[in-house]
Design a protein around this motif. Structure first.
Motif, PDB file in Angstrom:
ATOM      1  N   SER A  42       0.825  -1.213   0.000  1.00 40.10           N
ATOM      2  CA  SER A  42       0.000   0.000   0.000  1.00 40.10           C
ATOM      3  C   SER A  42       0.855   1.257   0.000  1.00 40.10           C
ATOM      4  CB  SER A  42      -0.940   0.002   1.215  1.00 40.10           C
ATOM      5  OG  SER A  42      -0.221   0.180   2.420  1.00 40.10           O
ATOM      6  N   ALA A  43       2.074   1.149   0.525  1.00 39.87           N
ATOM      7  CA  ALA A  43       2.971   2.307   0.547  1.00 39.87           C
ATOM      8  C   ALA A  43       3.804   2.408  -0.722  1.00 39.87           C
ATOM      9  CB  ALA A  43       3.897   2.223   1.769  1.00 39.87           C
ATOM     10  N   THR A 273      11.909   7.048   2.145  1.00 39.45           N
ATOM     11  CA  THR A 273      12.118   7.085   0.697  1.00 39.45           C
ATOM     12  C   THR A 273      11.786   8.449   0.097  1.00 39.45           C
ATOM     13  OG1 THR A 273       9.891   6.162   0.353  1.00 39.45           O
ATOM     14  CG2 THR A 273      11.747   4.616   0.405  1.00 39.45           C
ATOM     15  N   LYS A 274      10.683   9.045   0.532  1.00 37.39           N
ATOM     16  CA  LYS A 274      10.246  10.311  -0.079  1.00 37.39           C
ATOM     17  C   LYS A 274      10.960  11.530   0.499  1.00 37.39           C
ATOM     18  CE  LYS A 274       7.159   7.987  -2.387  1.00 37.39           C
ATOM     19  NZ  LYS A 274       7.400   7.641  -3.803  1.00 37.39           N
ATOM     20  N   GLU A 275      11.178  11.555   1.811  1.00 35.85           N
ATOM     21  CA  GLU A 275      11.727  12.743   2.446  1.00 35.85           C
ATOM     22  C   GLU A 275      13.242  12.675   2.628  1.00 35.85           C
ATOM     23  OE1 GLU A 275       9.767  15.198   2.710  1.00 35.85           O
ATOM     24  OE2 GLU A 275       7.996  13.982   2.218  1.00 35.85           O
ATOM     25  N   ASN A 282      16.704  -0.258   1.457  1.00 37.17           N
ATOM     26  CA  ASN A 282      17.192   0.164   2.769  1.00 37.17           C
ATOM     27  C   ASN A 282      16.093   0.071   3.816  1.00 37.17           C
ATOM     28  OD1 ASN A 282      19.164   2.889   1.340  1.00 37.17           O
ATOM     29  ND2 ASN A 282      19.709   0.748   1.683  1.00 37.17           N
ATOM     30  N   VAL A 283      14.895   0.532   3.453  1.00 33.36           N
ATOM     31  CA  VAL A 283      13.780   0.545   4.394  1.00 33.36           C
ATOM     32  C   VAL A 283      13.328  -0.878   4.718  1.00 33.36           C
ATOM     33  CG1 VAL A 283      11.431   1.329   4.797  1.00 33.36           C
ATOM     34  CG2 VAL A 283      13.027   2.790   3.566  1.00 33.36           C
ATOM     35  N   ASP A 334      20.578  11.895   9.343  1.00 35.74           N
ATOM     36  CA  ASP A 334      21.876  11.728   8.684  1.00 35.74           C
ATOM     37  C   ASP A 334      21.791  10.829   7.458  1.00 35.74           C
ATOM     38  OD1 ASP A 334      21.573   9.205   9.727  1.00 35.74           O
ATOM     39  OD2 ASP A 334      23.408   9.228  10.923  1.00 35.74           O
ATOM     40  N   ARG A 335      20.588  10.228   7.215  1.00 36.38           N
ATOM     41  CA  ARG A 335      20.337   9.400   6.027  1.00 36.38           C
ATOM     42  C   ARG A 335      21.241   8.170   5.951  1.00 36.38           C
ATOM     43  NH1 ARG A 335      18.961  14.556   4.772  1.00 36.38           N
ATOM     44  NH2 ARG A 335      17.197  14.882   3.350  1.00 36.38           N
ATOM     45  N   SER A 336      21.699   7.716   7.086  1.00 34.84           N
ATOM     46  CA  SER A 336      22.550   6.533   7.161  1.00 34.84           C
ATOM     47  C   SER A 336      21.684   5.276   7.268  1.00 34.84           C
ATOM     48  CB  SER A 336      23.482   6.624   8.373  1.00 34.84           C
ATOM     49  OG  SER A 336      24.028   5.370   8.691  1.00 34.84           O
TER      50      SER A 336
END
Length: 442
Positions: A42-43, A273-275, A282-283, A334-336
């Motif tokens: 759904s996402a 993923t979007k922001e 990764n998620v 930090d997007r790590s």
């Protein structure tokens, strides 16, 4: 009246309890596998193939709306199967719920997309999601009672946790399958047919679950209710008339863990993923690791509340989750990949500390004769106010403000609601089940 149990009887009962624990765990794992692949899809998938032609935000909201339908349908499942579970028994109801969820999931896997059949595609998707939700609404209460009523009433926190391991175990399987498909296929192939493989694979899992459940006997507690002629003629009416405080306490206790779970298994996929610009892989990996940790946290938390005050530990975990949320959002900026994974694991640990003893807390609010109906109603009604609307609220709050601050406030409010719920509840009364069983065996 004699309450003594021979060593042979004790051994046989423990063996039955272990079988029931495995059946409860495997059954809910299979059913939440079905539910979890829908949550992820759904996402990441459905906005593109079932709701095309809208801008990205609208498509996401429409997809999350179908996600919410599953939660909104759960009270209907709780009403239908909760009554049947207290009248006809736990085992038979669990077979029906397994078939219902499995059939709906397989049909979603073969459902043509919007480009093939137009508006009929999302309409059918909603109906199938409705069937999934009805099945899950009746499944949870029976799965919990299956393991807890075979187990030692003095250790209900541990034995009841079998059904609670189902969601992370199912989530682990679902995200594992989706991660493998996403890594081995191109984005075009994954969106075209790859996601369907995960849905269709549930057919094998449903067959496995049916074999296990059909071999089980009815629980000792329900057998005792039948022999003592103590079954309720109208369990739903009795719950609303005689157990309003229990219903409110049980329902409120579920709000925070439900919303936390939606945060760290559904909305985190959108936010990261979007922001933050991180990849789907990764998620999914972060959720995979967090679900693996939960499998151990949940039974441990349930067992701890058998030794210490269940309501106190539950409330402490709820308060801790409210404090943790701002820290999570700060640390993942930090997007790590490592930081994201640690953050998701931390969030799911707090969820597990509440979710582990949740089944015991909810079911022990009600007497045995009303236990299926009462616990199913509380669990499903709370889901409407918790997990059903949580992804929509997360998305709306972020879209309105451009920050995560209000999301943190929302989760803190949910924690307070849960603390109120456990404060209103009662402590365990294992002697109720022991009396029933001993009256029959004496």
């Amino acid at each position: 009246m004699s309450t003594a149990t021979s060593p042979q009887q004790a051994k046989l009962r423990k063996r039955s309890a272990i079988k029931a624990y495995i059946a409860s765990l495997s059954g809910t794992s299979l059913e939440y596998y079905d539910f979890a692949i829908y949550s992820v899809a759904s996402a990441l998938v459905f906005p593109k193939i079932f709701f095309p032609g809208n801008d990205e935000f609208v498509g996401l909201l429409l997809s999350f709306s179908t996600f919410a339908v599953g939660y909104l349908a759960r009270p209907l499942g709780g009403v239908i199967f909760g009554r049947l579970g207290d009248r006809l028994g736990r085992k038979h109801v669990l077979v029906v719920t397994l078939l219902l969820i499995g059939a709906a999931t397989i049909l979603i896997g073969v459902l043509p997309d919007y480009n093939a059949i137009g508006p009929a595609a999302p309409a059918i998707l909603v109906l199938l999601r409705l069937a999934q939700g009805i099945g899950v609404g009746g499944e949870w209460g029976g799965a919990v009672l299956l393991s807890s009523e075979f187990g030692d009433p003095n250790k209900r926190g541990f034995w009841s946790s079998a059904a609670q391991i189902g969601p992370p175990a199912g989530n682990l399987m679902a995200n594992g399958v989706l991660a493998i498909l996403a890594a081995s296929l191109s984005n075009e192939a994954f969106l075209s047919w790859g996601w369907r493989v995960a849905f269709l694979a549930s057919a094998l899992l449903v067959v496995f679950g049916l074999v296990i459940r059909l071999k089980l006997e009815e629980t000792p507690v329900f057998k005792a209710l039948v022999e003592n002629n103590e079954r309720s003629e109208a369990p739903l009416r009795e719950v609303f008339r005689n157990e309003p405080r229990a219903l409110i306490a049980a329902a409120l206790s579920r709000i925070s863990p439900d919303v936390i779970y939606s945060m760290f298994t559904v909305y985190v996929a959108v936010y990261a993923t979007k922001e933050l610009g991180m990849s789907t892989g990764n998620v999914l990996t972060a959720i995979l690791v967090g679900s693996g940790v939960q499998i151990f946290i949940i039974p441990t938390a349930g067992a701890l509340t058998d030794r210490f005050n269940r309501r106190l530990l539950y409330g402490i975990a709820a308060a801790g989750s409210a404090i943790y949320i701002p820290l999570f959002f700060i640390m993942i900026q930090d997007r790590s990949v490592v930081t994201l994974t640690l953050g998701v694991v931390g969030g799911l640990v707090f969820n597990g500390l509440m979710y582990g003893p949740q089944a015991a807390f909810i079911t022990e609010q009600f007497p045995a004769r009303l236990r299926y109906a009462g616990s199913s109603l509380a669990y499903t009604l709370a889901g409407v106010l918790g997990g059903a609307i949580a992804p929509l609220i997360f998305t709306g709050l972020y879209a309105a403000t451009g920050t995560w601050y209000l999301i943190a406030v929302y989760l803190a409010v949910c924690a307070v609601i849960t603390i109120v719920g456990v404060s209103l509840g009662r402590d365990p009364k294992p002697e109720e089940d022991l009396r029933l069983i001993h009256d029959v065996s004496a």
